[in-house]
Design a protein around this motif. Structure first.
Motif, mmCIF file in Angstrom:
data_model
loop_
_atom_site.group_PDB
_atom_site.id
_atom_site.type_symbol
_atom_site.label_atom_id
_atom_site.label_comp_id
_atom_site.label_asym_id
_atom_site.label_seq_id
_atom_site.Cartn_x
_atom_site.Cartn_y
_atom_site.Cartn_z
ATOM 1 N N MET A 1 -7.938 -11.198 -13.070
ATOM 2 C CA MET A 1 -9.366 -10.893 -13.114
ATOM 3 C C MET A 1 -9.599 -9.550 -13.801
ATOM 4 S SD MET A 1 -10.410 -12.142 -9.249
ATOM 5 C CE MET A 1 -12.079 -11.448 -9.275
ATOM 6 N N ARG A 2 -8.784 -8.567 -13.458
ATOM 7 C CA ARG A 2 -8.930 -7.237 -14.050
ATOM 8 C C ARG A 2 -8.548 -7.234 -15.525
ATOM 9 N NH1 ARG A 2 -5.990 -3.970 -9.078
ATOM 10 N NH2 ARG A 2 -7.867 -3.551 -7.810
ATOM 11 N N GLU A 3 -7.403 -7.843 -15.832
ATOM 12 C CA GLU A 3 -6.875 -7.806 -17.200
ATOM 13 C C GLU A 3 -7.774 -8.519 -18.204
ATOM 14 O OE1 GLU A 3 -2.973 -9.472 -16.915
ATOM 15 O OE2 GLU A 3 -2.257 -7.904 -15.544
ATOM 16 N N HIS A 4 -8.515 -9.520 -17.734
ATOM 17 C CA HIS A 4 -9.318 -10.326 -18.655
ATOM 18 C C HIS A 4 -10.826 -10.159 -18.429
ATOM 19 C CE1 HIS A 4 -5.776 -12.253 -20.398
ATOM 20 N NE2 HIS A 4 -5.275 -12.175 -19.179
ATOM 21 N N ASN A 5 -11.188 -9.054 -17.813
ATOM 22 C CA ASN A 5 -12.584 -8.610 -17.715
ATOM 23 C C ASN A 5 -13.504 -9.612 -17.015
ATOM 24 O OD1 ASN A 5 -11.992 -6.214 -19.317
ATOM 25 N ND2 ASN A 5 -11.876 -7.604 -21.068
ATOM 26 N N ALA A 6 -13.018 -10.143 -15.882
ATOM 27 C CA ALA A 6 -13.841 -11.079 -15.122
ATOM 28 C C ALA A 6 -15.102 -10.423 -14.569
ATOM 29 C CB ALA A 6 -13.022 -11.689 -13.988
ATOM 30 N N GLU B 1 -2.511 -19.667 -17.241
ATOM 31 C CA GLU B 1 -3.100 -19.855 -18.577
ATOM 32 C C GLU B 1 -4.486 -20.485 -18.466
ATOM 33 O OE1 GLU B 1 -0.098 -22.177 -20.450
ATOM 34 O OE2 GLU B 1 1.163 -20.440 -20.983
ATOM 35 N N SER B 2 -4.625 -21.450 -17.580
ATOM 36 C CA SER B 2 -5.915 -22.105 -17.377
ATOM 37 C C SER B 2 -6.936 -21.124 -16.801
ATOM 38 C CB SER B 2 -5.754 -23.298 -16.437
ATOM 39 O OG SER B 2 -6.995 -23.906 -16.178
ATOM 40 N N PHE B 3 -6.512 -20.336 -15.836
ATOM 41 C CA PHE B 3 -7.403 -19.346 -15.216
ATOM 42 C C PHE B 3 -7.929 -18.370 -16.262
ATOM 43 C CE2 PHE B 3 -7.584 -15.727 -11.850
ATOM 44 C CZ PHE B 3 -8.957 -15.889 -11.729
ATOM 45 N N VAL B 4 -7.044 -17.872 -17.102
ATOM 46 C CA VAL B 4 -7.446 -16.949 -18.162
ATOM 47 C C VAL B 4 -8.446 -17.630 -19.103
ATOM 48 C CG1 VAL B 4 -6.650 -15.679 -20.197
ATOM 49 C CG2 VAL B 4 -5.361 -15.548 -18.060
ATOM 50 N N GLY B 5 -8.170 -18.888 -19.453
ATOM 51 C CA GLY B 5 -9.093 -19.620 -20.315
ATOM 52 C C GLY B 5 -10.470 -19.766 -19.698
ATOM 53 N N HIS B 6 -10.522 -20.037 -18.411
ATOM 54 C CA HIS B 6 -11.811 -20.142 -17.711
ATOM 55 C C HIS B 6 -12.554 -18.808 -17.722
ATOM 56 C CE1 HIS B 6 -10.274 -23.975 -16.079
ATOM 57 N NE2 HIS B 6 -11.498 -24.235 -15.673
ATOM 58 N N ILE B 7 -11.838 -17.726 -17.506
ATOM 59 C CA ILE B 7 -12.480 -16.403 -17.542
ATOM 60 C C ILE B 7 -13.086 -16.153 -18.919
ATOM 61 C CG2 ILE B 7 -12.114 -13.903 -17.392
ATOM 62 C CD1 ILE B 7 -9.834 -14.479 -15.392
ATOM 63 N N GLU B 8 -12.330 -16.487 -19.959
ATOM 64 C CA GLU B 8 -12.825 -16.284 -21.333
ATOM 65 C C GLU B 8 -14.061 -17.131 -21.610
ATOM 66 O OE1 GLU B 8 -8.410 -15.241 -23.259
ATOM 67 O OE2 GLU B 8 -9.280 -17.244 -23.495
ATOM 68 N N VAL B 9 -14.069 -18.371 -21.162
ATOM 69 C CA VAL B 9 -15.233 -19.241 -21.356
ATOM 70 C C VAL B 9 -16.429 -18.726 -20.565
ATOM 71 C CG1 VAL B 9 -16.164 -21.551 -20.911
ATOM 72 C CG2 VAL B 9 -13.889 -21.295 -21.935
ATOM 73 N N ALA B 10 -16.188 -18.287 -19.335
ATOM 74 C CA ALA B 10 -17.278 -17.742 -18.514
ATOM 75 C C ALA B 10 -17.921 -16.539 -19.187
ATOM 76 C CB ALA B 10 -16.746 -17.368 -17.132
ATOM 77 N N ASN B 11 -17.101 -15.673 -19.752
ATOM 78 C CA ASN B 11 -17.643 -14.508 -20.457
ATOM 79 C C ASN B 11 -18.393 -14.926 -21.716
ATOM 80 O OD1 ASN B 11 -16.907 -12.399 -18.736
ATOM 81 N ND2 ASN B 11 -14.840 -12.270 -19.578
ATOM 82 N N LEU C 1 -19.958 -17.835 -22.254
ATOM 83 C CA LEU C 1 -21.192 -18.549 -21.920
ATOM 84 C C LEU C 1 -22.105 -17.761 -20.979
ATOM 85 C CD1 LEU C 1 -19.881 -22.220 -21.399
ATOM 86 C CD2 LEU C 1 -20.834 -21.169 -23.465
ATOM 87 N N HIS C 2 -21.618 -16.619 -20.511
ATOM 88 C CA HIS C 2 -22.392 -15.777 -19.578
ATOM 89 C C HIS C 2 -22.755 -16.541 -18.312
ATOM 90 C CE1 HIS C 2 -22.620 -12.930 -22.868
ATOM 91 N NE2 HIS C 2 -23.173 -13.850 -23.628
ATOM 92 N N LYS C 3 -21.757 -17.267 -17.791
ATOM 93 C CA LYS C 3 -21.927 -17.983 -16.530
ATOM 94 C C LYS C 3 -20.846 -17.520 -15.559
ATOM 95 C CE LYS C 3 -24.158 -22.040 -18.562
ATOM 96 N NZ LYS C 3 -24.218 -23.514 -18.666
ATOM 97 N N PRO C 4 -21.178 -17.343 -14.281
ATOM 98 C CA PRO C 4 -20.215 -16.806 -13.316
ATOM 99 C C PRO C 4 -19.084 -17.770 -13.006
ATOM 100 C CG PRO C 4 -22.235 -17.460 -12.212
ATOM 101 C CD PRO C 4 -22.500 -17.574 -13.674
ATOM 102 N N LEU C 5 -17.987 -17.219 -12.508
ATOM 103 C CA LEU C 5 -16.791 -17.973 -12.148
ATOM 104 C C LEU C 5 -16.818 -18.389 -10.679
ATOM 105 C CD1 LEU C 5 -14.169 -15.634 -13.804
ATOM 106 C CD2 LEU C 5 -14.344 -18.071 -14.338
ATOM 107 N N ILE C 6 -16.282 -19.566 -10.411
ATOM 108 C CA ILE C 6 -15.971 -19.968 -9.036
ATOM 109 C C ILE C 6 -14.452 -19.997 -8.935
ATOM 110 C CG2 ILE C 6 -16.122 -21.784 -7.302
ATOM 111 C CD1 ILE C 6 -18.728 -22.682 -8.621
ATOM 112 N N ILE C 7 -13.901 -19.099 -8.116
ATOM 113 C CA ILE C 7 -12.451 -18.908 -8.065
ATOM 114 C C ILE C 7 -11.866 -19.415 -6.755
ATOM 115 C CG2 ILE C 7 -10.598 -17.185 -8.063
ATOM 116 C CD1 ILE C 7 -12.309 -15.486 -9.922
ATOM 117 N N HIS C 8 -10.852 -20.255 -6.896
ATOM 118 C CA HIS C 8 -10.029 -20.726 -5.784
ATOM 119 C C HIS C 8 -8.754 -19.892 -5.789
ATOM 120 C CE1 HIS C 8 -7.874 -23.999 -3.412
ATOM 121 N NE2 HIS C 8 -6.851 -23.376 -3.980
ATOM 122 N N THR C 9 -8.402 -19.303 -4.652
ATOM 123 C CA THR C 9 -7.164 -18.520 -4.593
ATOM 124 C C THR C 9 -6.466 -18.766 -3.265
ATOM 125 O OG1 THR C 9 -6.203 -16.292 -4.730
ATOM 126 C CG2 THR C 9 -8.410 -16.459 -3.759
#
Length: 257
Positions: free
Chosen positions: A141-146, A110-120, A122-130
């Motif tokens: 990433m695919r489902e939420h248009n990262a 849920e948090s990851f999805v929220g970060h993707i939405e905020v990044a989109n 604010l038009h700022k790139p994501l830093i992803i830990h996996t």
């Protein structure tokens, strides 16, 4: 010149290093490190992190919540407010880490999805830990248009299949000092395959110091050791590796080189 695309300057133990922040940064600059991205792991600690780095023109910031630093649901509005600061060039670090606990998978997602939405937004790139979450990371990433905001899979330790899927979404792959470890056989093979125009380098300091400093406190100066090692691994000159990864960094984070 090179950059440290991922470090935690606010988490350095300066007493252990017997250095202050000015000295840590100067030590790195002496090794041709010209820019530093100081990465956030909690929203509560973000203001103090920002205060420590605000006066350094060659230090940028990210804002986000690490997947293992979550106690409550993500406060998206607070993330938006904090991440709107001019010094913030990225959202994160965020992502999924299934290595330690199965109990937190849902809140991480849920948090990851929220970060993707905020990044989109604010038009700022994501830093992803996996870590140990290959399928879920790529699927979310695919489902939420990262791909709209882009970003980087940092401190990458997964396989080439995952790296390729992320690259196909327009993401970069960042490599830390782990690649210098003797047992990092698979990662070394992955690094050989990463296109130079999709590669970043980092320390993730104060963690994961590269050989020959393994076991010691990591610091941004050691990104030069990572760069030298990767250039030899890929069979290219240090200058070519440095030029490409530095250009990639400035392009991804919309900074003037």
């Amino acid at each position: 010149m090179i950059v440290d695309s991922h470090c935690h300057l606010d988490r350095l133990d300066f007493d252990k290093l017997d250095l202050n922040l000015d000295q840590v940064l100067d030590s790195a600059r002496e090794k041709q490190v010209e820019h530093f991205l100081c990465v956030s792991v909690t929203l509560d600690q973000f203001p103090s992190m920002l205060d420590k780095i605000k006066d350094y023109n060659d230090v940028s910031a990210s804002c986000g919540v690490h997947p293992l630093d979550q106690k409550d649901a993500l406060d998206k509005q607070r993330l938006i407010d904090l991440a709107s600061h001019d010094k913030v060039v990225a959202i994160g670090e965020t992502g999924l880490d299934y290595y330690y606990s199965k109990d937190t998978h849902t809140i991480q997602q849920e948090s990851f999805v929220g970060h993707i939405e905020v990044a989109n937004q604010l038009h700022k790139p994501l830093i992803i830990h996996t870590r140990d979450a290959r399928a879920d990371t790529i699927n979310l990433m695919r489902e939420h248009n990262a791909e709209k905001c882009g970003g980087v899979l940092h401190c990458f330790t997964e396989d080439w299949d995952m790296a390729k899927k992320a690259i196909d979404l327009g993401f970069y792959i960042s490599i830390s000092g782990i690649v210098t470890f003797k047992n990092a056989t698979e990662l070394k093979d992955v690094v050989k395959q990463i296109p130079l125009d999709r590669l970043l380098i980092e320390t993730d300091s104060p963690y994961l110091a590269p050989v020959p400093y393994r076991g010691k406190t990591n610091q941004p100066a050691y990104v030069q050791d990572v760069a030298y090692y990767i250039s030899e691994l890929k069979g290219i000159s240090y200058k070519e590796l440095a030029t490409a990864t530095t250009a990639n960094f400035y392009s991804l984070f919309n900074l003037a080189g």
